[in-house]
Design a protein around this motif. Structure first.
Motif, mmCIF file in Angstrom:
data_model
loop_
_atom_site.group_PDB
_atom_site.id
_atom_site.type_symbol
_atom_site.label_atom_id
_atom_site.label_comp_id
_atom_site.label_asym_id
_atom_site.label_seq_id
_atom_site.Cartn_x
_atom_site.Cartn_y
_atom_site.Cartn_z
ATOM 1 N N LEU A 25 -7.167 2.054 -8.345
ATOM 2 C CA LEU A 25 -6.440 0.925 -7.561
ATOM 3 C C LEU A 25 -5.132 1.817 -6.885
ATOM 4 C CD1 LEU A 25 -6.526 -1.718 -9.847
ATOM 5 C CD2 LEU A 25 -7.197 -1.846 -7.592
ATOM 6 N N MET A 26 -4.702 2.760 -7.491
ATOM 7 C CA MET A 26 -3.348 3.503 -6.835
ATOM 8 C C MET A 26 -3.700 4.195 -5.716
ATOM 9 S SD MET A 26 -0.549 6.004 -8.576
ATOM 10 C CE MET A 26 0.558 4.851 -9.373
ATOM 11 N N ALA A 30 -2.617 3.313 -1.996
ATOM 12 C CA ALA A 30 -1.612 4.217 -1.443
ATOM 13 C C ALA A 30 -2.415 4.605 -0.046
ATOM 14 C CB ALA A 30 -1.667 5.300 -2.221
ATOM 15 N N SER A 31 -3.529 4.691 0.117
ATOM 16 C CA SER A 31 -4.508 5.016 1.359
ATOM 17 C C SER A 31 -4.260 3.734 2.398
ATOM 18 C CB SER A 31 -5.924 5.065 1.196
ATOM 19 O OG SER A 31 -6.398 4.118 0.843
ATOM 20 N N GLU A 32 -3.940 2.456 1.967
ATOM 21 C CA GLU A 32 -3.709 1.575 2.700
ATOM 22 C C GLU A 32 -2.377 1.529 3.505
ATOM 23 O OE1 GLU A 32 -5.177 -1.768 0.690
ATOM 24 O OE2 GLU A 32 -7.199 -1.330 0.740
ATOM 25 N N GLY A 33 -1.487 2.427 2.708
ATOM 26 C CA GLY A 33 0.142 2.383 3.125
ATOM 27 C C GLY A 33 0.828 0.991 2.817
#
Length: 195
Positions: A25-26, A30-33
């Motif tokens: 999930l993290m 994080a990849s989605e900003g």
């Protein structure tokens, strides 16, 4: 943020899956900003790693200082991790007992405490033939009477005069199956050595 997988794992007490779920999930968030630090369940995430015997020092370093200061439960979980890192066996139990855990983490902390006690008992079982009641209590995070009763329930014996426990080693059952191909290879090997 969708914590449904995490909530489901907590509800079903699948604590060994918590670290992987939180890590995934993290990374996804994080990849989605998306800014996630304020609402992230860091205490659960850290505890998930500790539960699977991973101290998670790198996760601790990634937690913002503001979160560490504003969420005492996160620091309390990290205190358990520090005690594990330092091999302070009694300190792990102290760190668990000295904090008033939230309802969200309470079940997982209790499950970890039980798992840790079992791990420590297995360590004692493999490392000692006799051990003092005092040391056993320290390793198991119990008072001396409870530690003695726990050990007696596992088949150990106690010498009240010396206050020592005698470890009852578990019989290791090894089942050897007679495999004709192995016997044939052994025969050929011995034949080769003789000629």
């Amino acid at each position: 943020m969708d914590f449904s997988a995490l909530n489901e794992a907590l509800a079903f007490k699948s604590y060994d899956q918590i670290a992987d779920i939180c890590d995934t999930l993290m990374l996804q968030v994080a990849s989605e900003g998306v800014a996630f630090h304020d609402e992230w369940p860091y205490a659960i995430h850290l505890l998930g790693h500790i539960y699977i015997n991973d101290i998670a020092r790198f996760l601790w370093k990634k937690i913002p200082l503001a979160v560490k200061e504003s969420q005492p439960e996160v620091s309390a979980v990290w205190k358990i991790g520090q005690r594990l890192w330092m091999k302070d066996y009694g300190g792990v139990h102290e760190a668990i007992r000295e904090f008033n855990w939230s309802p969200q983490t309470q079940g997982m902390v209790v499950a970890f405490s039980e798992l840790y006690t079992k791990r420590m008992f297995e360590l004692l079982l493999s490392a000692y033939s006799t051990i003092s009641i005092q040391d056993t209590a320290l390793f198991l995070g119990m008072n001396e009477d409870d530690a003695t009763n726990y050990a007696l329930q596992q088949g150990w014996s106690v010498d009240p005069a010396s206050r020592m426990l005698t470890v009852k080693k578990q019989a290791v059952a090894t089942e050897q199956k007679l495999d004709h191909s192995k016997l044939q290879r052994l025969t050929e090997y011995v034949f080769h050595l003789e000629h």
